[in-house]
Design a protein around this motif. Structure first.
Motif, PDB file in Angstrom:
ATOM      1  N   HIS A  64      39.803  36.235  30.008  1.00  0.00           N
ATOM      2  CA  HIS A  64      39.166  36.909  29.746  1.00  0.00           C
ATOM      3  C   HIS A  64      37.322  36.492  29.235  1.00  0.00           C
ATOM      4  CE1 HIS A  64      37.279  41.164  29.493  1.00  0.00           C
ATOM      5  NE2 HIS A  64      36.966  41.161  28.199  1.00  0.00           N
ATOM      6  N   ARG A  65      36.858  36.208  30.475  1.00  0.00           N
ATOM      7  CA  ARG A  65      35.208  36.050  30.275  1.00  0.00           C
ATOM      8  C   ARG A  65      35.710  34.857  29.503  1.00  0.00           C
ATOM      9  NH1 ARG A  65      31.324  40.078  28.742  1.00  0.00           N
ATOM     10  NH2 ARG A  65      32.214  42.187  28.125  1.00  0.00           N
ATOM     11  N   GLY A  66      36.105  34.260  30.874  1.00  0.00           N
ATOM     12  CA  GLY A  66      37.213  32.923  30.512  1.00  0.00           C
ATOM     13  C   GLY A  66      36.847  31.962  29.580  1.00  0.00           C
ATOM     14  N   ARG A  67      37.556  32.899  28.688  1.00  0.00           N
ATOM     15  CA  ARG A  67      39.071  31.919  27.909  1.00  0.00           C
ATOM     16  C   ARG A  67      39.898  32.936  27.886  1.00  0.00           C
ATOM     17  NH1 ARG A  67      35.782  30.225  23.927  1.00  0.00           N
ATOM     18  NH2 ARG A  67      37.790  28.709  22.448  1.00  0.00           N
ATOM     19  N   ILE A  68      41.160  31.477  27.882  1.00  0.00           N
ATOM     20  CA  ILE A  68      42.417  32.122  27.844  1.00  0.00           C
ATOM     21  C   ILE A  68      43.205  33.488  26.546  1.00  0.00           C
ATOM     22  CG2 ILE A  68      44.966  31.176  27.461  1.00  0.00           C
ATOM     23  CD1 ILE A  68      44.096  29.291  29.413  1.00  0.00           C
ATOM     24  N   VAL A  69      43.781  34.296  26.975  1.00  0.00           N
ATOM     25  CA  VAL A  69      44.361  34.985  26.172  1.00  0.00           C
ATOM     26  C   VAL A  69      45.927  35.504  26.631  1.00  0.00           C
ATOM     27  CG1 VAL A  69      42.358  36.426  26.029  1.00  0.00           C
ATOM     28  CG2 VAL A  69      43.529  37.419  27.990  1.00  0.00           C
ATOM     29  N   CYS A  70      45.991  34.611  27.560  1.00  0.00           N
ATOM     30  CA  CYS A  70      47.538  34.444  27.378  1.00  0.00           C
ATOM     31  C   CYS A  70      48.171  33.403  28.380  1.00  0.00           C
ATOM     32  CB  CYS A  70      48.098  35.611  28.264  1.00  0.00           C
ATOM     33  SG  CYS A  70      49.464  36.241  28.487  1.00  0.00           S
ATOM     34  N   THR A  71      49.291  32.811  27.792  1.00  0.00           N
ATOM     35  CA  THR A  71      50.175  31.939  28.455  1.00  0.00           C
ATOM     36  C   THR A  71      51.575  32.118  28.656  1.00  0.00           C
ATOM     37  OG1 THR A  71      48.393  30.128  27.943  1.00  0.00           O
ATOM     38  CG2 THR A  71      50.453  29.684  28.843  1.00  0.00           C
ATOM     39  N   ARG A  72      51.996  31.914  30.154  1.00  0.00           N
ATOM     40  CA  ARG A  72      53.110  32.634  29.899  1.00  0.00           C
ATOM     41  C   ARG A  72      54.072  31.152  30.993  1.00  0.00           C
ATOM     42  NH1 ARG A  72      57.514  35.797  29.016  1.00  0.00           N
ATOM     43  NH2 ARG A  72      59.066  36.400  30.407  1.00  0.00           N
ATOM     44  N   GLU A  73      55.319  30.526  30.569  1.00  0.00           N
ATOM     45  CA  GLU A  73      55.822  29.579  31.614  1.00  0.00           C
ATOM     46  C   GLU A  73      57.240  30.147  32.094  1.00  0.00           C
ATOM     47  OE1 GLU A  73      56.297  25.865  29.240  1.00  0.00           O
ATOM     48  OE2 GLU A  73      54.013  25.219  29.829  1.00  0.00           O
ATOM     49  N   SER A  83      55.510  38.023  34.920  1.00  0.00           N
ATOM     50  CA  SER A  83      54.895  37.614  34.143  1.00  0.00           C
ATOM     51  C   SER A  83      53.227  38.377  33.529  1.00  0.00           C
ATOM     52  CB  SER A  83      54.101  36.240  34.438  1.00  0.00           C
ATOM     53  OG  SER A  83      54.966  35.375  34.764  1.00  0.00           O
ATOM     54  N   LEU A  84      53.185  39.040  34.289  1.00  0.00           N
ATOM     55  CA  LEU A  84      51.977  39.433  35.014  1.00  0.00           C
ATOM     56  C   LEU A  84      52.424  41.398  33.501  1.00  0.00           C
ATOM     57  CD1 LEU A  84      49.631  39.532  38.175  1.00  0.00           C
ATOM     58  CD2 LEU A  84      49.274  38.894  35.996  1.00  0.00           C
ATOM     59  N   GLN A  85      53.373  41.886  34.233  1.00  0.00           N
ATOM     60  CA  GLN A  85      53.724  42.585  33.233  1.00  0.00           C
ATOM     61  C   GLN A  85      54.118  42.194  31.892  1.00  0.00           C
ATOM     62  OE1 GLN A  85      57.579  43.546  35.681  1.00  0.00           O
ATOM     63  NE2 GLN A  85      56.397  44.967  37.344  1.00  0.00           N
ATOM     64  N   PHE A  86      54.380  41.439  31.344  1.00  0.00           N
ATOM     65  CA  PHE A  86      54.753  41.137  30.265  1.00  0.00           C
ATOM     66  C   PHE A  86      53.247  41.137  29.768  1.00  0.00           C
ATOM     67  CE2 PHE A  86      54.615  37.032  27.292  1.00  0.00           C
ATOM     68  CZ  PHE A  86      55.302  37.985  26.074  1.00  0.00           C
TER      69      PHE A  86
END
Length: 353
Positions: A210-219, A274-277
């Motif tokens: 969001h606005r170029g910064r990572i707000v969520c990561t999921r593997e 992943s998007l639902q999470f």
């Protein structure tokens, strides 16, 4: 070991994934980047076990192959540890401390935040800015990884004749590479919420920015190797033969309907989950755009299938869109590899910061 604040004019990055070594040499001409060399060298199946390097020799030999193919003269490189091997935490510290005092204070307090003995980890920090709620405090990003995760990569480069100048974090590299996609995804204001689904050989990583910064990561443990193994099982091929057939064709007529289409549907389901999470974990409204990266992004028609299923614009990552090319670079080959080179690009750009 330093993750931040290192500059380098001649840039070589080495992306060590579970299936291949991806090498990229960049230079900068004025405000534009130039691709000087690119090479991809496959890794044996057992070079990694559970996302950890299991055989440093296999890694170093593959790096040597990539170096020979690229014909680069550079001897220092940027490399990264995977997100699952890294702990990151934003902590607050008093504003106004000198760099030395800040480092000393963090050293004193680090054991509160790092779940390992400090002599077992490499860690670094970067000041993010003044805390929103208290101007007397600053936000500091603390990054830590088990020493073995860093040492294995440094050793692999060393055995291949390279010195690791910077050890970065894959998620940070992806965030850095995202700046190369602004024209492709038509986000001139930089305000969109964009998800990058990086589907590699064994791992799928969703980074939401969001606005170029990572707000969520999921593997998640899902990748192109599952398709290769299904081809191997279904048609009685060796793993190597299945991989070549997947890439170059020559499989029976029922391959598309019986093998490829079910895999594509499973891939879309992984992205959906992943998007639902992401949406459920932080009451987010969703994403504006999705970018597909990694080897599976090259599967014909996967972008249109994801777009139809999710109802948002979908793009295949091309971080080289606005770069010039050395005369020894083959444009079609670079275009084919582009979706797999996001991390390598981000690692290279880190050195220009």
């Amino acid at each position: 070991m330093s993750w931040f604040h290192k500059k380098q004019t001649a840039v070589l990055s080495i992306d060590i994934s579970t299936a291949a070594i991806k090498l990229l040499e960049l230079s900068r001409v004025g405000t534009r980047y130039k691709v000087e060399a690119v090479a991809v060298a496959p890794l044996p199946q057992h070079a990694f076990v559970d996302k950890n390097i299991a055989n440093v020799e296999m890694i170093s030999e593959a790096i040597k192959v990539a170096l020979k193919r690229a014909d680069t003269k550079l001897k220092q490189a940027t490399v990264a540890v995977s997100g699952s091997a890294v702990m990151t935490k934003v902590i607050t510290m008093p504003n106004g401390l000198s760099d030395d005092d800040l480092e000393g204070q963090i050293m004193i307090e680090a054991d509160q935040y790092v779940p390992y003995a400090l002599d077992e980890v490499n860690f670094d920090f970067e000041v993010q800015g003044v805390n929103e709620n208290n101007p007397d405090m600053i936000d500091v990003l603390l990054v830590a990884s088990r020493r073995e995760n860093v040492d294995d990569r440094v050793e692999a480069l060393l055995k291949a004749g390279l010195k690791a100048r910077i050890v970065d974090v894959e998620a940070f590299a992806m965030e850095n590479a995202f700046t190369l996609l602004s024209d492709q995804i038509a986000d001139p204001t930089g305000t969109k919420t964009v998800a990058i689904a990086d589907i590699g050989a064994t791992m799928s990583t969703l980074n939401v920015l969001h606005r170029g910064r990572i707000v969520c990561t999921r593997e998640q443990g899902f990748g192109g190797r599952q398709l290769t193994e299904e081809i191997q099982r279904r048609y009685g091929l060796s793993y190597e033969e299945a991989g070549l057939a997947k890439k170059h064709g020559g499989l029976p007529d029922n391959y598309t309907a019986d093998v490829l289409e079910p895999f594509k549907k499973a891939l879309v389901q992984q992205i959906q989950r992943s998007l639902q999470f992401f949406v459920s974990s932080s009451a987010n409204r969703g994403i504006d755009t999705l970018v597909l990266a990694g080897g599976c992004a090259s599967i014909p028609g996967i972008d249109s299938l994801v777009e139809k299923t999710l109802g948002v614009p979908v793009y295949i990552a091309n971080p080289f869109m606005n770069m010039t090319l050395s005369h020894k670079i083959k444009p079609q080959s670079l275009s084919n590899d582009a979706p797999t080179m996001m991390t390598a690009c981000g690692l290279a750009l880190r050195s220009f910061d």
